[in-house]
Scaffold this motif. Sequence first.
Motif, short mmCIF file in Angstrom:
data_model
loop_
_atom_site.label_atom_id
_atom_site.label_comp_id
_atom_site.label_asym_id
_atom_site.label_seq_id
_atom_site.Cartn_x
_atom_site.Cartn_y
_atom_site.Cartn_z
N VAL A 217 30.13 -8.62 47.40
CA VAL A 217 29.07 -7.94 48.41
C VAL A 217 28.81 -6.50 47.98
N VAL A 218 30.08 -6.04 47.36
CA VAL A 218 29.90 -4.52 46.64
C VAL A 218 28.58 -4.51 45.60
N HIS A 219 28.44 -5.58 44.69
CA HIS A 219 28.01 -5.77 43.75
C HIS A 219 26.21 -5.54 44.16
N TYR A 220 26.14 -6.32 45.24
CA TYR A 220 24.84 -6.49 45.83
C TYR A 220 24.48 -5.18 46.43
N MET A 221 25.10 -4.40 47.01
CA MET A 221 24.99 -3.35 47.81
C MET A 221 24.88 -2.00 47.16
N SER A 222 25.64 -1.65 46.31
CA SER A 222 26.06 -0.46 45.62
C SER A 222 25.29 -0.05 44.42
N ASP A 223 24.97 1.23 44.05
CA ASP A 223 24.66 1.83 43.07
C ASP A 223 25.68 2.24 42.10
N ARG A 224 26.73 2.88 42.71
CA ARG A 224 27.89 3.04 41.95
C ARG A 224 29.10 2.60 42.60
N VAL A 225 30.11 2.34 41.68
CA VAL A 225 31.27 1.66 42.33
C VAL A 225 32.55 2.36 41.98
N THR A 226 33.52 2.76 42.86
CA THR A 226 34.73 3.25 42.62
C THR A 226 35.95 2.30 42.89
N VAL A 227 36.71 2.08 42.12
CA VAL A 227 37.90 1.10 42.42
C VAL A 227 39.15 1.78 42.49
N MET A 228 39.76 1.39 43.60
CA MET A 228 41.28 1.99 43.85
C MET A 228 42.24 1.25 43.69
N TYR A 229 43.63 1.49 43.32
CA TYR A 229 44.69 0.90 43.38
C TYR A 229 45.99 1.71 43.90
N LEU A 230 46.80 1.31 44.80
CA LEU A 230 47.74 2.14 45.18
C LEU A 230 47.48 3.55 45.46
N GLY A 231 46.38 3.84 46.13
CA GLY A 231 46.04 5.23 46.56
C GLY A 231 45.29 5.92 45.62
N LYS A 232 45.19 5.65 44.51
CA LYS A 232 44.36 6.29 43.38
C LYS A 232 43.36 5.58 42.69
N ILE A 233 42.26 6.45 42.32
CA ILE A 233 40.93 5.74 41.69
C ILE A 233 41.39 5.27 40.10
N VAL A 234 41.19 3.92 39.81
CA VAL A 234 41.38 3.62 38.41
C VAL A 234 40.19 3.46 37.87
N GLU A 235 39.11 3.39 38.07
CA GLU A 235 37.74 3.17 37.28
C GLU A 235 36.69 3.56 38.24
N ALA A 236 35.57 4.01 37.52
CA ALA A 236 34.53 4.56 38.48
C ALA A 236 33.29 4.60 37.51
N SER A 237 32.21 4.02 37.99
CA SER A 237 31.09 3.97 37.13
C SER A 237 29.79 3.55 37.81
N ASP A 238 28.62 3.36 37.12
CA ASP A 238 27.64 2.70 37.94
C ASP A 238 27.81 1.11 37.79
N VAL A 239 27.12 0.56 38.80
CA VAL A 239 27.36 -0.78 39.14
C VAL A 239 27.36 -1.78 37.97
N ASP A 240 26.18 -1.45 37.12
CA ASP A 240 26.20 -2.59 35.83
C ASP A 240 27.38 -2.31 34.60
N HIS A 241 27.68 -0.99 34.76
CA HIS A 241 28.72 -0.90 33.67
C HIS A 241 29.99 -1.83 34.14
N ILE A 242 30.22 -1.46 35.21
CA ILE A 242 31.53 -2.08 36.15
C ILE A 242 31.86 -3.52 35.87
N TYR A 243 30.39 -4.00 36.19
CA TYR A 243 30.56 -5.74 36.33
C TYR A 243 30.26 -6.28 34.90
N LYS A 244 29.62 -5.56 34.16
CA LYS A 244 29.47 -6.05 32.69
C LYS A 244 30.51 -5.73 31.74
N GLU A 245 30.82 -4.51 31.78
CA GLU A 245 32.18 -3.95 31.12
C GLU A 245 33.31 -3.26 31.62
N PRO A 246 33.97 -3.97 32.68
CA PRO A 246 35.09 -3.53 33.22
C PRO A 246 36.15 -3.03 32.19
#
Length: 321
Positions: A217-246
């Motif tokens: 759903v996030v892939h469909y909606m977002s321009d950029r994505v920020t990933v959180m784990y245990l209260g911290k950001i672990v990765e952030a980028s535009d949607v294509d990078h995060i889905y193609k090259e996490p």
Amino acid sequence: MPAPDLVEILNLKKHYPIHRFGIKKKVIRVVDGVSLSIKKGETLGLVGESGCGKSTTGRMIAQLISSTEGEIFFKGENISNFVGKKSKQLSKKIQYVFQDPYTSLNPRHKIGALLKEPLTIHNIGNKQDRRQSVLEMLEQIGLDPSFENKYIHQLSGGQRQRIAIARALMLRPELLILDEPVSALDVSVQSQILNLLKDLQQQFSLTYLFISHDLNVVHYMSDRVTVMYLGKIVEASDVDHIYKEPLHPYTQTLVSSIPTVLKEEKRKRIFLEGEIPNPSSTIKGCSFQSRCPFAYDRCKVEQPKLINFDNEQMVRCHLYS
Ligand code: SF4
């Protein structure tokens, strides 16, 4: 000078102390030093497992809960300590849509009254203007005028979420924080609501913070994505990078669970093993080490920093520094 981002948060924290016999024993770090920005007109997806702090981050931005530390800027103005009249004025600009409309909509009121209420609270228009605004909004969200006289329990899940979105839009906000807005809906209804949100974004020039555990759903909606784990950001980028090259091992696991990505990118599903650490425990080193297939000695002693991997991607992992 370029215009400031619509939202900027710096080192935002929400810690809950646990007391025993009046003495502070532990601290649960629900959000622990999050910094991010949202540009006007974009959709920023905020993803992670339940309990990672994504909803708490959204609620602090919307001023529904206070922060323990850190700053929140809206259109360049520091809103971190807004109270009273200032906070009320800000609620016109920032609105929050919850996963379950039952938590935010009074079941004893008819839909017309529920939609009119924000206008009444902010003293906008007269009785006739408000009713007219309600009828126009019902049309904009794809419901006919007869819904004005219905109660929330008479509606389907999708219709209820339309009403929750409509109520949030009555004050013409600039930022909508959507917290798992389609998680409780059937897949067929989900796509209708997502498409409605996309249409409304264009129509009302909205900016979205889209909070979800569902990467599809996030892939469909977002321009950029920020990933959180245990209260911290672990990765952030535009949607294509995060889905193609996490980059981060946690993001790689999340992305590998999306069926379309598995098919298109010919990837294998990665399953996580190990326990999620207790957020009240003090973790030495990387907070993902107990579940990470690539953990090595350094991960046990040194906490990784969020670094700029290239201009497109930020990552918090020793494998990249
Ligand atoms: Fe895994 Fe180490 Fe990277 Fe943490 S820092 S994600 S444990 S490789």
